[in-house]
Design an enzyme around this catalytic site. Sequence first.
Site, PDB file in Angstrom:
ATOM      1  N   GLU A 211      48.244  36.842  28.774  1.00 57.32           N
ATOM      2  CA  GLU A 211      47.182  36.136  29.496  1.00 57.32           C
ATOM      3  C   GLU A 211      46.241  35.457  28.498  1.00 57.32           C
ATOM      4  O   GLU A 211      45.024  35.714  28.469  1.00 57.32           O
ATOM      5  CB  GLU A 211      46.452  37.089  30.460  1.00 57.32           C
ATOM      6  CG  GLU A 211      47.415  37.638  31.515  1.00 57.32           C
ATOM      7  CD  GLU A 211      46.762  38.265  32.739  1.00 57.32           C
ATOM      8  OE1 GLU A 211      45.550  38.531  32.726  1.00 57.32           O
ATOM      9  OE2 GLU A 211      47.490  38.481  33.725  1.00 57.32           O
ATOM     10  N   GLU A 340      54.417  40.249  34.958  1.00 58.03           N
ATOM     11  CA  GLU A 340      53.518  41.136  35.727  1.00 58.03           C
ATOM     12  C   GLU A 340      53.524  40.649  37.167  1.00 58.03           C
ATOM     13  O   GLU A 340      53.261  39.460  37.412  1.00 58.03           O
ATOM     14  CB  GLU A 340      52.088  41.100  35.185  1.00 58.03           C
ATOM     15  CG  GLU A 340      51.939  41.764  33.837  1.00 58.03           C
ATOM     16  CD  GLU A 340      50.487  41.827  33.356  1.00 58.03           C
ATOM     17  OE1 GLU A 340      49.559  41.813  34.194  1.00 58.03           O
ATOM     18  OE2 GLU A 340      50.298  41.871  32.123  1.00 58.03           O
TER      19      GLU A 340
HETATM   20  O1  AHR Z   1      48.133  45.041  35.050  1.00 57.26           O
HETATM   21  C1  AHR Z   1      46.760  45.087  34.849  1.00 57.26           C
HETATM   22  C2  AHR Z   1      46.221  43.869  34.130  1.00 57.26           C
HETATM   23  O2  AHR Z   1      46.388  42.739  34.941  1.00 57.26           O
HETATM   24  C3  AHR Z   1      46.910  43.494  32.855  1.00 57.26           C
HETATM   25  O3  AHR Z   1      46.449  44.197  31.764  1.00 57.26           O
HETATM   26  C4  AHR Z   1      46.598  42.044  32.725  1.00 57.26           C
HETATM   27  O4  AHR Z   1      47.569  41.347  31.986  1.00 57.26           O
HETATM   28  C5  AHR Z   1      46.474  41.581  34.160  1.00 57.26           C
HETATM   29  O5  AHR Z   1      45.352  40.794  34.362  1.00 57.26           O
END
Ligand code: AHR
Length: 537
Positions: A211, A340
């Site tokens: 991110e 994710e």
């Molecule tokens: O999964 C939790 C968080 O969500 C992670 O650390 C981040 O990459 C995302 O914003």
Amino acid sequence: MKRREFLSTTLAMAAAGLAPRSARASDGLVEVLLDEPIGTIAPELHGQFTEHIGEVVYNGIWVGENSKIPNIGGIRKALVDHLRQLRVPVIRWPGGCFADSYNWRDGVGPRAARPVRTNFWDNTTQLCKAPDGPQKYDPNTFGTAEFMRFCQLSGAQPYVAANVRSLTSHDFDEWVEYCNSPAGSTTLAQTRATDGSRDPYNVLYWGIGNESWGCGGDFRPEEYAVEFRRFTSWVPDYGLKLRFIGSGPGAGGRDPQVPWTRGFMENLVAKSPRLLDRLYGFSMHYYCGTTGKGDSLEYSADDWYQMLWQADVMDSLVNQHWLALGDYDKERKVKLLVDEWGAWHRTTALGPAYLFSYVPSLRDALVTAITLDIFNRHAEKLAMCNDAQLVNNINTLFLAVEDRFVATTIFHVFDMYKSHQGGQSLRMVCDAPEISYGAGKTLWGLAGSASLHGKTLVVTVVNTHAREPRAAEVSLRGGEAKSVQVMVLTAPDIHAHNDFDHPNAVVPKTEQAGVSGSRFTWTFPPASVSKLEITLV
Ligand code: AHR
């Protein structure tokens, strides 16, 4: 008759009450087109994600060698056993946002001598309320060697995310050296041997930050493209073709963040189109936000449909980012990842140290099934996807509190869907009456995916209707079923869930379907995930 004509004619006839006898018995259609392959479903689409956040690593994975909790060298045995059952292909670590604050050197060498560091997530309001512990002050007991051991025990490939925000590309090179330099070759190979592995880990997957538009450095895409180039120049490869993964957008339903993808790609190829060879994949994140009160177990029927609708947004996100990549990568060298994803509800139940944890329900099982079906249908575009996160967190497969351990509804979906791994994804067309909910909103009634494995056809279907079963004609275009075995995950109550006191409240049930041929009718129960394993003639 051509396929699309057949579909529209059959459905129009059914609507008018004129359909042939076999179709009249049903109000839905699941048609698998065996001669329309999409691509191989990479097993990595069923990947997992683990971060030093809340109780994912400490307590979830790592319980310590001297724990009374059954463990293998400190790693929770029940977790390993379940992951082996799932055939988990790949696990991402150490973050997440944590990755861009992590110094890998803190997690190597003798465990007792490792430094204690403030965890990235210590700033969050919820953790402030938790007692001091490894969630706030990371003892680094679980470092690279422990993660690699966890992967080896589970049968998974490691996927390591590098720190771009607060370490240098030189530090990154040395992390690769620690992991991959040949036995006995370097000082770091010696450290690795002392940590337990003379042989290199041969880690292939390396995430270049996480991110990077946010917690990973607040970069603009053009700035991140510079970092990506710097971090991936001349990394020691020891004869391996390392797979570098670019940090893509954090897409939301209303804002797919395509400009990040375009900005990064434009600035990467502006230096030289050859740099596309360094970009194995480009990863986006998507969390379907919560609805109603934000509680994972309390929701209305409208909340149910809205959440499933939000999960389905993944389909258009994959399409939009894939199209954007294609504008810069005409030869389609670069694959898309979703490293994710999951349903993010308000934290509940397990306590303040369990940051972002909640008890998943049947609704989350359907979110997971809808998402995995989308990934299967885009098999030709996607290289890897990672559920966030494995244990005690968002979209979690397991809850683990001290010696209590339970597989959630989400685990059971992964367990059902593992039959798709490595298969040839096939075009599948579903149709069923749309569901109206809320103020003028609609959601499809049936959707799914199909994959072929020799003479076995695997078909998974989600019926989103909270109360109504859906009888559908299952039509195999270009094939014939000899026998069909069905597995169904559902429950009478849409709020049903597994917890420590009720570990088997929602578990899949198997039956022999007693149907055959190229067309048959099958009834999909309300609020269900079904898998049809079809042995073809
Ligand atoms: O999964 C939790 C968080 O969500 C992670 O650390 C981040 O990459 C995302 O914003």
